[in-house]
Structure formats: structure tokens, C-alpha cells
Design a protein around this motif. Sequence first.
Motif, PDB file in Angstrom:
ATOM      1  N   ALA A 161       0.830  -1.208   0.000  1.00  0.00           N
ATOM      2  CA  ALA A 161       0.000   0.000   0.000  1.00  0.00           C
ATOM      3  C   ALA A 161       0.864   1.258   0.000  1.00  0.00           C
ATOM      4  CB  ALA A 161      -0.944  -0.004   1.210  1.00  0.00           C
ATOM      5  N   VAL A 162       1.894   1.283   0.833  1.00  0.00           N
ATOM      6  CA  VAL A 162       2.781   2.447   0.897  1.00  0.00           C
ATOM      7  C   VAL A 162       3.545   2.603  -0.418  1.00  0.00           C
ATOM      8  CG1 VAL A 162       4.829   3.383   2.043  1.00  0.00           C
ATOM      9  CG2 VAL A 162       2.952   2.473   3.413  1.00  0.00           C
ATOM     10  N   LEU A 163       4.050   1.509  -0.976  1.00  0.00           N
ATOM     11  CA  LEU A 163       4.746   1.574  -2.262  1.00  0.00           C
ATOM     12  C   LEU A 163       3.823   2.075  -3.367  1.00  0.00           C
ATOM     13  CD1 LEU A 163       6.927  -1.667  -2.251  1.00  0.00           C
ATOM     14  CD2 LEU A 163       7.713   0.710  -2.117  1.00  0.00           C
ATOM     15  N   THR A 164       2.566   1.684  -3.320  1.00  0.00           N
ATOM     16  CA  THR A 164       1.604   2.148  -4.324  1.00  0.00           C
ATOM     17  C   THR A 164       1.481   3.663  -4.276  1.00  0.00           C
ATOM     18  OG1 THR A 164       0.397   0.064  -4.270  1.00  0.00           O
ATOM     19  CG2 THR A 164      -0.798   1.991  -5.099  1.00  0.00           C
ATOM     20  N   HIS A 165       1.373   4.227  -3.084  1.00  0.00           N
ATOM     21  CA  HIS A 165       1.295   5.690  -2.958  1.00  0.00           C
ATOM     22  C   HIS A 165       2.565   6.343  -3.500  1.00  0.00           C
ATOM     23  CE1 HIS A 165      -2.480   6.017  -0.894  1.00  0.00           C
ATOM     24  NE2 HIS A 165      -2.099   5.183   0.055  1.00  0.00           N
ATOM     25  N   GLY A 166       3.703   5.726  -3.251  1.00  0.00           N
ATOM     26  CA  GLY A 166       4.958   6.258  -3.764  1.00  0.00           C
ATOM     27  C   GLY A 166       5.031   6.206  -5.281  1.00  0.00           C
ATOM     28  N   ILE A 167       4.589   5.112  -5.856  1.00  0.00           N
ATOM     29  CA  ILE A 167       4.619   4.948  -7.315  1.00  0.00           C
ATOM     30  C   ILE A 167       3.674   5.939  -7.991  1.00  0.00           C
ATOM     31  CG2 ILE A 167       3.953   3.350  -9.171  1.00  0.00           C
ATOM     32  CD1 ILE A 167       5.134   1.107  -7.305  1.00  0.00           C
ATOM     33  N   VAL A 168       2.489   6.128  -7.435  1.00  0.00           N
ATOM     34  CA  VAL A 168       1.545   7.093  -7.994  1.00  0.00           C
ATOM     35  C   VAL A 168       2.128   8.506  -7.898  1.00  0.00           C
ATOM     36  CG1 VAL A 168      -0.739   8.147  -7.709  1.00  0.00           C
ATOM     37  CG2 VAL A 168      -0.495   5.659  -7.592  1.00  0.00           C
ATOM     38  N   GLY A 169       2.692   8.848  -6.744  1.00  0.00           N
ATOM     39  CA  GLY A 169       3.312  10.165  -6.580  1.00  0.00           C
ATOM     40  C   GLY A 169       4.457  10.383  -7.552  1.00  0.00           C
ATOM     41  N   TYR A 170       5.286   9.371  -7.728  1.00  0.00           N
ATOM     42  CA  TYR A 170       6.403   9.438  -8.674  1.00  0.00           C
ATOM     43  C   TYR A 170       5.889   9.713 -10.086  1.00  0.00           C
ATOM     44  CZ  TYR A 170      10.566   7.962 -11.275  1.00  0.00           C
ATOM     45  OH  TYR A 170      11.654   7.918 -12.124  1.00  0.00           O
ATOM     46  N   ALA A 171       4.893   8.940 -10.513  1.00  0.00           N
ATOM     47  CA  ALA A 171       4.366   9.062 -11.876  1.00  0.00           C
ATOM     48  C   ALA A 171       3.732  10.430 -12.114  1.00  0.00           C
ATOM     49  CB  ALA A 171       3.350   7.951 -12.146  1.00  0.00           C
ATOM     50  N   LEU A 172       2.970  10.923 -11.155  1.00  0.00           N
ATOM     51  CA  LEU A 172       2.318  12.224 -11.320  1.00  0.00           C
ATOM     52  C   LEU A 172       3.337  13.361 -11.387  1.00  0.00           C
ATOM     53  CD1 LEU A 172      -0.719  11.786  -8.913  1.00  0.00           C
ATOM     54  CD2 LEU A 172      -0.808  12.050 -11.407  1.00  0.00           C
ATOM     55  N   VAL A 173       4.328  13.311 -10.521  1.00  0.00           N
ATOM     56  CA  VAL A 173       5.350  14.369 -10.517  1.00  0.00           C
ATOM     57  C   VAL A 173       6.170  14.311 -11.800  1.00  0.00           C
ATOM     58  CG1 VAL A 173       7.457  15.169  -9.361  1.00  0.00           C
ATOM     59  CG2 VAL A 173       5.402  14.654  -8.027  1.00  0.00           C
ATOM     60  N   ARG A 174       6.495  13.125 -12.249  1.00  0.00           N
ATOM     61  CA  ARG A 174       7.265  13.008 -13.489  1.00  0.00           C
ATOM     62  C   ARG A 174       6.460  13.463 -14.699  1.00  0.00           C
ATOM     63  NH1 ARG A 174       9.659   8.405 -16.852  1.00  0.00           N
ATOM     64  NH2 ARG A 174      11.039   9.624 -18.176  1.00  0.00           N
ATOM     65  N   ALA A 175       5.187  13.142 -14.709  1.00  0.00           N
ATOM     66  CA  ALA A 175       4.346  13.469 -15.867  1.00  0.00           C
ATOM     67  C   ALA A 175       3.992  14.948 -15.965  1.00  0.00           C
ATOM     68  CB  ALA A 175       3.063  12.638 -15.828  1.00  0.00           C
TER      69      ALA A 175
END
Length: 154
Positions: free
Chosen positions: A12-26
Motif C-alpha cells: 500500500a505504501v509503495l503504491t502511494h509512492g509509485i503514484v506520486g512518482y508518476a504524477l510528478v514526473r508526468a
Amino acid sequence: MAVERVLFLTIAVLTHGIVGYALVRAFTDVNPTGGFFLGILPDVDFLFPAAWGAPFIHRGITHTALFLIAIVTVASLWRSRKRLELASGLAVGSHLVIDSWSPMGVSWLFPLGIGVSGDLPVHGPTGTLVLWALSIGLLVWRGQRPLSTVADSR
């Protein structure tokens, strides 16, 4: 704590990190690694001692609009050419939105006690796969356009 619970929380925590990473990168020119850490920032409440009690519990003060506003405000005060407030808002905000869809929900309007909750298993296997797939899709889409396109669109 049971192994299953630790595995569930880790994913669950990794999922939040991955979503945050993708949004900031995009959508920003900020280092997306920051988006990863900002995406998991609201879960810092797992580190609070249980003796502190409310509002320092899981999905307490760090899962509120007040927390989001505080983080974005601090980021906006940071002197940089990059849009740190946008990156912070996207990453932390995505965490709160995702958790809002869960049965436990989020108390958006703390301390008024007004919250939002859904009945979706966003941290279950299907929800996790959907969030990871959407994040990968964003990363692929972002990888196909130059950063100047993102910066110029502001």
C-alpha cells in the motif's frame, strides 16, 4: 504484526509512492524521486507512538486537507525555479484521494470531522494493479514528450 499485514502495508505504501512518482514526473519538472517520498508522506503517521492518540493516529492529522495545505505552503516558500508546490500537491493529494476511496476514508475537513470514504478496496489486489497500471501508463506517456512541453503548458 503478522507477515500478511506487513506485506499489505508495504504494498500500500509503495503504491502511494509509485503514484506520486508518476504524477510528478508526468506533470512537473521536479525530480520524480521527490514525488515518491511525498506520495508516502501522509503515512508518516505509522511512526507516531500509539500513546499520542488522536489526531496522531493512522488517517488522522496527516490525512487531511490541513496537512496538504501545510505541505504545499512549505514547498511554495522554497526558492526554486521548479514548481515544488505543484509536485507536492500532486503527490500528497493523490495519497489523500486514493485513501478517500477506501472504506476507512479520509477526514478532509479536520477538525470538523467531515470526511470522505468510499467502499472500494483500493489497496486490494485489483485496486493496486489498477493504480500501478495507471502510473505506468503515465510514465510511458510522459516518456514520449519532451519536458519542455510540460513546462511550456503552464
